[in-house]
Design a protein around this motif. Structure first.
Motif, PDB file in Angstrom:
ATOM      1  N   THR A  46      97.097  93.946  -0.553  1.00 43.41           N
ATOM      2  CA  THR A  46      97.717  93.423  -1.864  1.00 43.41           C
ATOM      3  C   THR A  46      97.045  92.212  -0.926  1.00 43.41           C
ATOM      4  O   THR A  46      96.688  90.851  -1.534  1.00 43.41           O
ATOM      5  N   ASN A  54     102.267  85.740  -0.442  1.00 45.01           N
ATOM      6  CA  ASN A  54     101.048  86.918  -1.939  1.00 45.01           C
ATOM      7  C   ASN A  54     102.734  88.005  -2.740  1.00 45.01           C
ATOM      8  O   ASN A  54     101.701  89.326  -2.845  1.00 45.01           O
ATOM      9  N   LYS A  55     103.197  87.764  -2.330  1.00 45.70           N
ATOM     10  CA  LYS A  55     104.556  88.585  -2.308  1.00 45.70           C
ATOM     11  C   LYS A  55     104.364  89.486  -2.231  1.00 45.70           C
ATOM     12  O   LYS A  55     104.552  90.934  -2.414  1.00 45.70           O
ATOM     13  N   HIS A  58     107.849  92.325  -1.969  1.00 45.33           N
ATOM     14  CA  HIS A  58     107.571  92.789  -3.819  1.00 45.33           C
ATOM     15  C   HIS A  58     107.118  93.650  -4.026  1.00 45.33           C
ATOM     16  O   HIS A  58     107.494  95.209  -3.997  1.00 45.33           O
ATOM     17  N   HIS A  59     105.189  93.968  -3.413  1.00 42.87           N
ATOM     18  CA  HIS A  59     105.096  94.650  -4.130  1.00 42.87           C
ATOM     19  C   HIS A  59     105.032  95.905  -3.501  1.00 42.87           C
ATOM     20  O   HIS A  59     104.786  97.273  -3.719  1.00 42.87           O
ATOM     21  N   ASP A  93     116.867  89.837  -2.852  1.00 46.10           N
ATOM     22  CA  ASP A  93     116.532  88.441  -3.313  1.00 46.10           C
ATOM     23  C   ASP A  93     117.530  86.975  -3.177  1.00 46.10           C
ATOM     24  O   ASP A  93     118.374  87.057  -4.199  1.00 46.10           O
TER      25      ASP A  93
END
Length: 123
Positions: A46, A54-55, A58-59, A93
């Motif tokens: 990522t 940078n999320k 989540h990724h 979340d």
């Protein structure tokens, strides 16, 4: 129902900013060290500076764990979500926090049952 859960190797501290790791451990059964290692390695994919930026989490949850992001359709607290989803494994979340749910119990280092849920991942 809230269940105290602290898989952090240090064991005693409950304020170490590892809610992402704890929620993944609860919902997957993976070892804490493996989750930590995989999240840090996933930064290369990522381009994140930290495992939590940078999320990246989540990724990781979507791409590696192949979790499905759920459209909730209405506002829930953690308790309300657990009551309406009595079976299954979910990562919720919340504003500034993640919590792992396993069969309507939320496992964490503090009771976040009244917190609002932004969205959920079904594992």
């Amino acid at each position: 129902m809230f269940k105290f859960f602290n898989p952090h190797p240090g064991g005693t501290s409950t304020d170490v900013g590892d809610c992402v790791k704890r929620s993944i451990v609860v919902t997957t059964g993976m070892k804490y060290a493996d989750v930590q290692r995989q999240l840090n390695a996933f930064k290369k994919v990522t381009g994140a500076k930290n495992f939590y930026s940078n999320k990246n989490p989540h990724h990781y949850v979507e791409d590696v764990l192949e979790a499905k992001k759920m459209a909730l359709g209405k506002e829930f607290t953690v308790d309300e979500f657990c009551k309406s989803h009595p079976l299954g494994r979910f990562i919720l979340d919340l504003p500034g926090h993640w919590v792992g749910i396993y069969n309507s119990d939320h496992y964490d280092t503090w009771d976040c049952s009244k917190e609002k849920v932004n969205f959920a991942y079904q594992i």
